[in-house]
Design an enzyme around this catalytic site. Sequence first.
Site, PDB file in Angstrom:
ATOM      1  N   ASN A  18     -30.936  15.239  42.369  1.00  0.00           N
ATOM      2  CA  ASN A  18     -30.313  14.079  42.720  1.00  0.00           C
ATOM      3  C   ASN A  18     -31.518  13.414  42.616  1.00  0.00           C
ATOM      4  OD1 ASN A  18     -30.915  12.111  44.778  1.00  0.00           O
ATOM      5  ND2 ASN A  18     -31.673  12.378  46.484  1.00  0.00           N
ATOM      6  N   GLY A  19     -31.525  11.883  41.743  1.00  0.00           N
ATOM      7  CA  GLY A  19     -32.603  11.572  40.958  1.00  0.00           C
ATOM      8  C   GLY A  19     -32.401  10.137  39.863  1.00  0.00           C
ATOM      9  N   THR A  59     -44.292   7.017  64.976  1.00  0.00           N
ATOM     10  CA  THR A  59     -44.611   6.101  64.875  1.00  0.00           C
ATOM     11  C   THR A  59     -43.072   5.981  62.991  1.00  0.00           C
ATOM     12  OG1 THR A  59     -45.571   4.282  62.903  1.00  0.00           O
ATOM     13  CG2 THR A  59     -46.034   6.807  62.707  1.00  0.00           C
TER      14      THR A  59
END
Length: 555
Positions: free
Chosen positions: A78-79, A329
Amino acid sequence: MCGIWALFGYDTTDVTQFTCALTMAHRGPDCFRFENVSEMRNAKLAFHRLEVVGNVGGMQVMTSSTHDQLPHLTLICNGEIYNCRKLKEEFAFEFESTSDCEVILHLYDKFGAEETSKLLDGVFAYVIVDTREYRVIISRDTFGIRPMFYYVTKDGQMGVCSEVKGESEFIHTSPGCGEDKTGLIQAFPPAHYMVCDSKVGSHYLIGQLLKCCYVTGDNNDVIKKNIRTLMTNAVEKRLMSYRRVGSLLSGGLDSSLVAAITAQKLRERGVEQPIQTFSIGVESSPDVIAARKVAEHIKSEHHEVTFSPQEGIRALEETIFALESYDVTTVRASIPMYLISRYISENTDTIVIMSGEGADELAQGYIYFHKQPSPQEGDIESKRLLTDLYLFDVLRTDRSTAAHGLEVRAPFLDHAFVSYFLSLPASKRMPQVSNGVEKHLLRSSFDGTNLIPTEILWRRKEAFSDGVTSKKRSWFEILQEHIDSMISDEELDKARENYPFHTPRTKEALFYRRTFESKFGSKLSKLIPYQWLPRWTGSDDPSARVLAHYQNDEE
């Protein structure tokens, strides 16, 4: 954005493996492949493809014979490898496909595992199966922009996956894989590679050094020129795609610079379609108003997504499931990003999304950096944030976009740009006392270029999760009001007893934790080692709007 999945040492006839591999179909909606590598410990590999670079020949699982007649190397990755063409020409590699990821196989065959990762300029999480040496090699990029989880059992079984869903589902459902093994799953650390050699039973975990880029010149004008040049280069290399490229646009400095440079470079390449930009917020959102000004300035095809507090709250649980996180957050900021990603996927033809992630960590953009005790302490904190990005903001952008089949790219985390910026004196990178503005060096580097409106260039930092709502009623306040009625005081009082690890201290944190564990179990809570909070302020809430510096500025 793609999804990788691998298992080693299990019964290949177990049908639950196929089902679990499908849990990540959202990461690669264009193609799917599921294969055995029978020569290697009953290896099973799966790949979900989002077509961005290369035609049908770029599909994985990818094999290569290199120096032998019979293939012995197998890859799933994946890249995006931005220096693929340069490496191919430098080492005279003969490619069998149109995929940029194929260069990984050639580099490994020529240089071995460690040097391969160091030579790559890009973002990646990959698995190489070497049946000749009976090895498995896994590696992840410097900042963990592409996700990867893994586990290795005492019996020598191993799993690798882009999202923890794929592994946790298998462990829960596969015969002989008990609940106790769930705790083995962990994030593979960024900037590392591992060699699993079945012949000798060895595992090597070695850090990859950040590529250095020291550009000559030490006066302010030269420094600013270098920053502009490196940032422009970082954006340009990330335009590698045959799918339409767009940009998130919050109206803040970071996303505005990225969107403006992207629009400029696409025009220079002769792309006739205007860049699509995307902003999101409730009515009276300061982000939406600011983004509109930038969009008019750069002449983009701008999309404004308006959501109600109720819509955001309804998306809360599905966002936590997509995120695989309960950090306060992160969850707050992910909901609007999750919603805008869904809009982009359903209403436009843009697939590749440029983002301003990483600038706040690198250029000390968070409001609390005004409180740093010294430039040296600010430098330490900046580097800590960059190291941990994969746990928070990078995780947020990856999961929120990938959940809807999009690919995000972050130019501010370019190797050359980061290494150069960090090589500058810490005193130049800290907020300037004279005018009280953060990211002064970055802002001043683009001052006078007319790339974005001056008022946006010098606009005060506004956290994404705050800026999507009005200043009178912040997004975190809306969430807390909703959650207050769902968590009793008694439940919060028992939080330490029920959650001894990383105990939630507020009802909001408890709700997120409870939701997370309902989907992934309690043992995976250790994937999030701590809650993101500002330093040097004593605040228990991550929102910038609770900090005195922000409040004083708004008076």
